[in-house]
Design a protein around this motif. Structure first.
Motif, mmCIF file in Angstrom:
data_model
loop_
_atom_site.group_PDB
_atom_site.id
_atom_site.type_symbol
_atom_site.label_atom_id
_atom_site.label_comp_id
_atom_site.label_asym_id
_atom_site.label_seq_id
_atom_site.Cartn_x
_atom_site.Cartn_y
_atom_site.Cartn_z
ATOM 1 N N LEU A 132 8.174 5.265 17.144
ATOM 2 C CA LEU A 132 6.877 5.495 16.589
ATOM 3 C C LEU A 132 7.096 6.358 15.205
ATOM 4 C CD1 LEU A 132 3.895 4.494 16.370
ATOM 5 C CD2 LEU A 132 3.336 6.357 17.637
ATOM 6 N N THR A 133 7.709 7.555 15.435
ATOM 7 C CA THR A 133 8.028 8.342 14.257
ATOM 8 C C THR A 133 8.748 7.857 13.031
ATOM 9 O OG1 THR A 133 7.711 10.382 15.903
ATOM 10 C CG2 THR A 133 8.680 10.811 13.510
ATOM 11 N N PHE A 134 9.875 6.987 13.443
ATOM 12 C CA PHE A 134 10.468 6.539 12.507
ATOM 13 C C PHE A 134 10.016 5.513 11.642
ATOM 14 C CE2 PHE A 134 13.075 3.068 11.471
ATOM 15 C CZ PHE A 134 14.369 3.542 10.740
ATOM 16 N N VAL A 135 9.153 4.597 12.376
ATOM 17 C CA VAL A 135 8.368 3.727 11.720
ATOM 18 C C VAL A 135 7.446 4.121 10.825
ATOM 19 C CG1 VAL A 135 6.748 1.695 11.887
ATOM 20 C CG2 VAL A 135 8.926 1.758 13.639
ATOM 21 N N ALA A 136 6.663 5.195 11.290
ATOM 22 C CA ALA A 136 5.595 5.749 10.451
ATOM 23 C C ALA A 136 5.940 6.512 9.295
ATOM 24 C CB ALA A 136 4.722 6.583 11.171
ATOM 25 N N ARG A 137 7.152 7.280 9.432
ATOM 26 C CA ARG A 137 7.962 7.742 8.244
ATOM 27 C C ARG A 137 8.166 7.257 7.261
ATOM 28 N NH1 ARG A 137 11.504 12.742 10.413
ATOM 29 N NH2 ARG A 137 11.437 13.263 8.048
ATOM 30 N N ALA A 138 9.056 6.163 7.784
ATOM 31 C CA ALA A 138 9.689 5.179 6.725
ATOM 32 C C ALA A 138 8.740 4.371 6.003
ATOM 33 C CB ALA A 138 10.408 4.170 7.410
ATOM 34 N N ALA A 139 7.603 3.967 6.682
ATOM 35 C CA ALA A 139 6.328 3.265 5.845
ATOM 36 C C ALA A 139 5.668 4.266 4.832
ATOM 37 C CB ALA A 139 5.364 2.740 6.797
ATOM 38 N N LEU A 140 5.487 5.455 5.153
ATOM 39 C CA LEU A 140 5.084 6.612 4.334
ATOM 40 C C LEU A 140 6.039 6.709 2.917
ATOM 41 C CD1 LEU A 140 3.139 9.001 3.567
ATOM 42 C CD2 LEU A 140 4.599 10.111 5.059
ATOM 43 N N TRP A 141 7.288 7.020 3.192
ATOM 44 C CA TRP A 141 8.071 7.266 2.112
ATOM 45 C C TRP A 141 8.422 5.854 1.386
ATOM 46 C CZ3 TRP A 141 8.875 11.556 0.171
ATOM 47 C CH2 TRP A 141 8.878 12.918 0.881
ATOM 48 N N ALA A 142 8.339 4.803 1.980
ATOM 49 C CA ALA A 142 8.443 3.500 1.015
ATOM 50 C C ALA A 142 7.219 3.238 0.277
ATOM 51 C CB ALA A 142 8.571 2.436 1.944
ATOM 52 N N VAL A 143 6.006 3.527 0.769
ATOM 53 C CA VAL A 143 4.711 3.626 -0.200
ATOM 54 C C VAL A 143 4.963 4.616 -1.238
ATOM 55 C CG1 VAL A 143 2.300 3.839 0.007
ATOM 56 C CG2 VAL A 143 3.468 2.502 1.756
ATOM 57 N N ILE A 144 5.179 5.969 -0.793
ATOM 58 C CA ILE A 144 5.165 6.826 -2.149
ATOM 59 C C ILE A 144 6.190 6.302 -3.063
ATOM 60 C CG2 ILE A 144 5.954 9.323 -2.341
ATOM 61 C CD1 ILE A 144 3.234 8.913 -1.219
ATOM 62 N N LEU A 145 7.384 6.004 -2.572
ATOM 63 C CA LEU A 145 8.301 5.672 -3.809
ATOM 64 C C LEU A 145 7.729 4.479 -4.777
ATOM 65 C CD1 LEU A 145 11.442 5.671 -5.043
ATOM 66 C CD2 LEU A 145 12.159 3.986 -2.855
ATOM 67 N N LEU A 146 7.164 3.357 -4.044
ATOM 68 C CA LEU A 146 6.716 2.604 -4.899
ATOM 69 C C LEU A 146 5.522 2.892 -5.696
ATOM 70 C CD1 LEU A 146 6.445 -0.279 -2.196
ATOM 71 C CD2 LEU A 146 8.151 -0.102 -4.205
ATOM 72 N N MET A 147 4.677 4.043 -5.365
ATOM 73 C CA MET A 147 3.654 4.484 -6.266
ATOM 74 C C MET A 147 4.462 5.322 -7.572
ATOM 75 S SD MET A 147 0.871 5.617 -3.385
ATOM 76 C CE MET A 147 -0.015 6.342 -4.592
ATOM 77 N N ILE A 148 5.682 5.937 -7.107
ATOM 78 C CA ILE A 148 6.351 6.745 -8.116
ATOM 79 C C ILE A 148 6.852 5.884 -9.232
ATOM 80 C CG2 ILE A 148 8.104 8.330 -8.680
ATOM 81 C CD1 ILE A 148 7.700 9.757 -6.356
ATOM 82 N N LEU A 149 7.491 4.882 -8.635
ATOM 83 C CA LEU A 149 7.936 3.698 -9.775
ATOM 84 C C LEU A 149 7.201 3.013 -10.355
ATOM 85 C CD1 LEU A 149 10.718 2.192 -7.264
ATOM 86 C CD2 LEU A 149 10.960 3.647 -9.173
ATOM 87 N N ASP A 150 5.777 2.695 -9.918
ATOM 88 C CA ASP A 150 4.724 2.322 -10.534
ATOM 89 C C ASP A 150 4.114 3.204 -11.651
ATOM 90 O OD1 ASP A 150 2.645 -0.002 -10.661
ATOM 91 O OD2 ASP A 150 1.413 1.551 -10.355
ATOM 92 N N ASN A 151 4.084 4.324 -11.214
ATOM 93 C CA ASN A 151 3.587 5.433 -12.374
ATOM 94 C C ASN A 151 4.412 5.448 -13.545
ATOM 95 O OD1 ASN A 151 1.888 8.090 -12.968
ATOM 96 N ND2 ASN A 151 4.163 8.892 -12.485
ATOM 97 N N PHE A 152 5.837 5.528 -13.443
ATOM 98 C CA PHE A 152 6.814 5.232 -14.490
ATOM 99 C C PHE A 152 6.966 4.100 -15.029
ATOM 100 C CE2 PHE A 152 8.207 9.274 -12.261
ATOM 101 C CZ PHE A 152 8.634 10.265 -13.441
ATOM 102 N N GLY A 153 5.946 3.084 -14.878
ATOM 103 C CA GLY A 153 5.832 1.769 -15.473
ATOM 104 C C GLY A 153 6.764 0.758 -14.945
ATOM 105 N N VAL A 154 7.486 1.006 -13.945
ATOM 106 C CA VAL A 154 8.384 -0.072 -13.336
ATOM 107 C C VAL A 154 7.589 -0.999 -12.671
ATOM 108 C CG1 VAL A 154 10.314 -0.556 -11.848
ATOM 109 C CG2 VAL A 154 10.269 1.652 -13.073
ATOM 110 N N ASN A 155 7.791 -2.393 -13.015
ATOM 111 C CA ASN A 155 7.092 -3.501 -12.448
ATOM 112 C C ASN A 155 7.476 -3.650 -11.014
ATOM 113 O OD1 ASN A 155 5.672 -5.646 -11.766
ATOM 114 N ND2 ASN A 155 6.750 -7.142 -13.063
ATOM 115 N N ILE A 156 6.611 -3.116 -9.995
ATOM 116 C CA ILE A 156 7.050 -3.396 -8.696
ATOM 117 C C ILE A 156 6.955 -4.549 -8.053
ATOM 118 C CG2 ILE A 156 7.038 -0.781 -8.438
ATOM 119 C CD1 ILE A 156 4.324 -1.222 -7.020
ATOM 120 N N THR A 157 6.246 -5.455 -8.637
ATOM 121 C CA THR A 157 5.646 -6.816 -8.069
ATOM 122 C C THR A 157 6.959 -7.587 -7.707
ATOM 123 O OG1 THR A 157 3.732 -6.725 -9.574
ATOM 124 C CG2 THR A 157 4.346 -8.884 -8.383
ATOM 125 N N THR A 158 7.985 -7.615 -8.757
ATOM 126 C CA THR A 158 9.363 -8.184 -8.251
ATOM 127 C C THR A 158 10.034 -7.768 -7.361
ATOM 128 O OG1 THR A 158 9.244 -9.031 -10.637
ATOM 129 C CG2 THR A 158 11.242 -9.457 -9.193
#
Length: 376
Positions: A132-158
């Motif tokens: 459960l810890t692994f799944v929750a932490r992996a999902a958390l860091w994946a969302v944060i990484l996508l938000m950072i990329l989107d903040n720098f203007g990277v098109n994360i849709t693709t």
């Protein structure tokens, strides 16, 4: 003071540096103040929330505080739109990383608290909460990484679409493993059993020894280890004997057909007296149930107030001993399988048996034939 650096004179740079230093010191002082006050409050409470708040605040990075101070100081400077955008994106990225750090520590703290709380009674929690810890932490860091990329203007849709297609392919390839993984989480959250419980699965029974991410292991009564897939285990009907609160016992007694009417009518009351005299049980009923092939059958039902199997066997043994004594004194015989053959013409059969002779090997011989008269 007429020197200009990056479009700003020295006075402007001094003010910006002062603002950055002031904001950094204010944030650092606020962190220490909150940690000290909440920590002092947590020492006098039994809740886990305030302890978790202190733990999360302590993880506030000094680099984050300095970065926020510097960003505040740059707001006093005159910068190009490109530089302002870059600084803003960097500040947002650092803020997101700090938020991810807070949430990560919070998730791990909650898991540790759960393990300490349940560890004494649920050994399986240590293994299952790891998943459960692994799944929750992996999902958390994946969302944060996508938000950072989107903040720098990277098109994360693709990127998200590609990850989705790749995730589907991986899920199809390892669907059995993922099924067992989520079954492990289901066992963790729903708790149909824990380590140490004695369970019965279909026609197999044993004590749960280990609950892993993919399999659950049971030690049978014969001593061998039985390994179940978690998904297959949850599809089966599980009987958790350890959670039994009472034990309902049904047993039968058969007496012979030669019993008298008075003896037959006294048996239910006799059975009630014998069973009711035993401790830690509640008598339910005793009835003349049916006419069996070679016995008159009585059925007795009682409820043990404890699930202890050893105590149940001791009680049943005491009932059997007393039942034997009481029936023996009353002249009542226990029935056992017998058969009686009724002959339609016993006199003729006895006459034929008298004319038959047997030798030492007990081979049956026919009677000697009478001499026939010779024809004239």
């Amino acid at each position: 003071m007429d020197y200009v650096v990056l479009g700003n004179d020295l006075n402007t740079w001094m003010i910006a540096i002062g603002i950055a230093a002031a904001v950094s010191m204010a944030l650092y002082a606020a962190k220490r103040f909150l940690v000290r006050r909440i920590g002092a409050f947590a020492e006098h409470t039994a809740t886990h929330v305030d302890d978790m708040a202190v733990r999360v605040l302590k993880t506030t990075s000094t680099a984050f505080i300095v970065a926020m101070g510097l960003y505040a100081g740059t707001q006093w400077l005159l910068l190009s739109p490109k530089a302002e955008t870059l600084l803003r994106n960097l500040a947002v990225a650092i803020l997101l990383l700090q938020i991810a750090r807070w949430l990560d520590v919070g998730v791990r703290g909650w898991i540790d608290f759960y393990r300490k709380k349940r560890g004494a009674t649920d050994v399986a929690a240590t293994t299952s909460t790891a998943a459960l810890t692994f799944v929750a932490r992996a999902a958390l860091w994946a969302v944060i990484l996508l938000m950072i990329l989107d903040n720098f203007g990277v098109n994360i849709t693709t990127l998200v679409a590609s990850l989705g297609i790749g995730g589907i392919a991986v899920a199809l390839a390892v669907q059995n493993i993922l099924g067992d993984l989520f079954s492990s989480l289901s066992i963790l959250l729903d708790k149909p059993f824990v380590v140490g419980d004695f369970i019965t699965v279909d026609d197999l029974a044993g004590t749960v020894q280990y609950v892993g991410l993919k399999t659950t292991r049971i030690r049978s009564l014969n001593g061998e280890e039985i390994v179940f897939s978690n998904s297959d285990l949850l599809k089966s009907r599980i009987h958790n004997v350890r959670r039994m609160e009472t034990r309902r016992v049904v047993f039968s007694v058969g007496v012979t057909y030669e019993v008298t009417e008075e003896q037959l009518e006294s048996i239910p009351g006799m059975l009630k007296e014998i069973v009711s005299a035993q401790p830690q049980l509640k008598f339910d009923r005793a009835h003349f149930k049916s006419y069996g092939p070679s016995s008159l059958d009585f059925e007795v039902v009682y409820v043990m107030q404890t699930p202890d199997y050893g105590l149940f066997m001791d009680t049943q043994q005491a009932i059997n001993f007393e039942l034997f004594k009481r029936f023996n004194r009353a002249g009542i015989e226990f029935a056992y399988p017998t058969q009686t053959v009724k002959l339609s013409n016993p006199e003729v059969l006895r006459g034929e048996a008298a004319n038959e002779t047997y030798d030492g090997t007990e081979e049956r011989r026919r009677p000697a034939p009478e001499p026939r008269p010779k024809s004239q």
